[in-house]
Write a protein that holds these residues in place. Structure first.
Motif, PDB file in Angstrom:
ATOM      1  N   LEU A   1      -7.643   3.954 -11.934  1.00 46.58           N
ATOM      2  CA  LEU A   1      -6.551   2.973 -11.901  1.00 46.58           C
ATOM      3  C   LEU A   1      -5.283   3.540 -11.263  1.00 46.58           C
ATOM      4  CD1 LEU A   1      -6.988   1.243 -15.387  1.00 46.58           C
ATOM      5  CD2 LEU A   1      -7.832   0.512 -13.148  1.00 46.58           C
ATOM      6  N   ASP A   2      -5.419   4.573 -10.457  1.00 47.47           N
ATOM      7  CA  ASP A   2      -4.251   5.101  -9.757  1.00 47.47           C
ATOM      8  C   ASP A   2      -3.864   4.148  -8.622  1.00 47.47           C
ATOM      9  OD1 ASP A   2      -5.559   5.954  -7.156  1.00 47.47           O
ATOM     10  OD2 ASP A   2      -6.681   7.227  -8.545  1.00 47.47           O
ATOM     11  N   ASN A   3      -2.652   4.307  -8.112  1.00 47.70           N
ATOM     12  CA  ASN A   3      -2.134   3.390  -7.087  1.00 47.70           C
ATOM     13  C   ASN A   3      -3.026   3.312  -5.855  1.00 47.70           C
ATOM     14  OD1 ASN A   3       0.048   2.366  -8.453  1.00 47.70           O
ATOM     15  ND2 ASN A   3       1.450   3.946  -7.732  1.00 47.70           N
ATOM     16  N   LYS A   4      -3.544   4.460  -5.402  1.00 48.72           N
ATOM     17  CA  LYS A   4      -4.397   4.459  -4.210  1.00 48.72           C
ATOM     18  C   LYS A   4      -5.651   3.613  -4.452  1.00 48.72           C
ATOM     19  CE  LYS A   4      -6.628   7.368  -0.819  1.00 48.72           C
ATOM     20  NZ  LYS A   4      -7.913   7.971  -0.835  1.00 48.72           N
ATOM     21  N   SER A   5      -6.289   3.806  -5.588  1.00 47.91           N
ATOM     22  CA  SER A   5      -7.500   3.037  -5.903  1.00 47.91           C
ATOM     23  C   SER A   5      -7.193   1.553  -6.037  1.00 47.91           C
ATOM     24  CB  SER A   5      -8.138   3.549  -7.199  1.00 47.91           C
ATOM     25  OG  SER A   5      -8.603   4.867  -7.037  1.00 47.91           O
ATOM     26  N   LEU A   6      -6.075   1.220  -6.680  1.00 51.63           N
ATOM     27  CA  LEU A   6      -5.712  -0.188  -6.846  1.00 51.63           C
ATOM     28  C   LEU A   6      -5.381  -0.843  -5.506  1.00 51.63           C
ATOM     29  CD1 LEU A   6      -3.663  -0.025 -10.161  1.00 51.63           C
ATOM     30  CD2 LEU A   6      -6.005  -0.876  -9.841  1.00 51.63           C
ATOM     31  N   CYS A   7      -4.821  -0.052  -4.564  1.00 50.73           N
ATOM     32  CA  CYS A   7      -4.565  -0.569  -3.209  1.00 50.73           C
ATOM     33  C   CYS A   7      -5.871  -0.835  -2.472  1.00 50.73           C
ATOM     34  CB  CYS A   7      -3.732   0.420  -2.400  1.00 50.73           C
ATOM     35  SG  CYS A   7      -1.986   0.409  -2.809  1.00 50.73           S
ATOM     36  N   GLU A   8      -6.906  -0.065  -2.781  1.00 50.28           N
ATOM     37  CA  GLU A   8      -8.211  -0.230  -2.142  1.00 50.28           C
ATOM     38  C   GLU A   8      -9.093  -1.240  -2.869  1.00 50.28           C
ATOM     39  OE1 GLU A   8      -9.638   3.785  -2.079  1.00 50.28           O
ATOM     40  OE2 GLU A   8      -8.250   4.374  -0.482  1.00 50.28           O
TER      41      GLU A   8
END
Length: 121
Positions: free
Chosen positions: A92-99
């Motif tokens: 649930l980190d920002n990079k994963s949520l952006c992807e």
């Protein structure tokens, strides 16, 4: 249930899938206003290119849940009820949520005052 080029909404629960896809059954179960609000949130989610974008726009006051609802997010439908969704990502980190291009719709719940009551399914 899938969107176009925006965020895709998946519903893996067959009972929930049938309810969401049958407007008359949904209205009978939750009432006209709640049915409209659920479909409004679905449209808002689908309009986002990824889940982080939806979180950042703040519509429905999306927020991460904790405890036995960890890794899920609540999105306001009214004072007490929340649409419960799970971003289909490893983290649930920002990079994963952006992807994140897909979410699993779990249902509608009231989790206030220590209770966990599923309204749908």
């Amino acid at each position: 249930m899938k969107g176009g080029r925006g965020l895709q909404l998946e519903i893996y629960n067959d009972r929930l899938q049938k309810l969401i896809n049958d407007p008359n059954k949904l209205i009978k179960k939750v009432g006209l206003e709640m049915a409209k609000k659920i479909h409004q949130r679905f449209n808002e989610l689908r309009a986002s290119s990824n889940f982080k974008e939806y979180l950042d726009n703040g519509i429905g006051k999306p927020h991460p849940l904790t405890g036995n609802l960890d890794n899920l997010f609540g999105i306001s439908l009214n004072k007490n009820y929340r649409l419960i969704v799970e971003p289909l990502v490893d983290s649930l980190d920002n990079k994963s949520l952006c992807e994140c291009k897909k979410i699993d719709v779990k249902g509608v719940m009231d989790y206030h005052e220590g209770k966990y009551v599923w309204f749908i399914p």
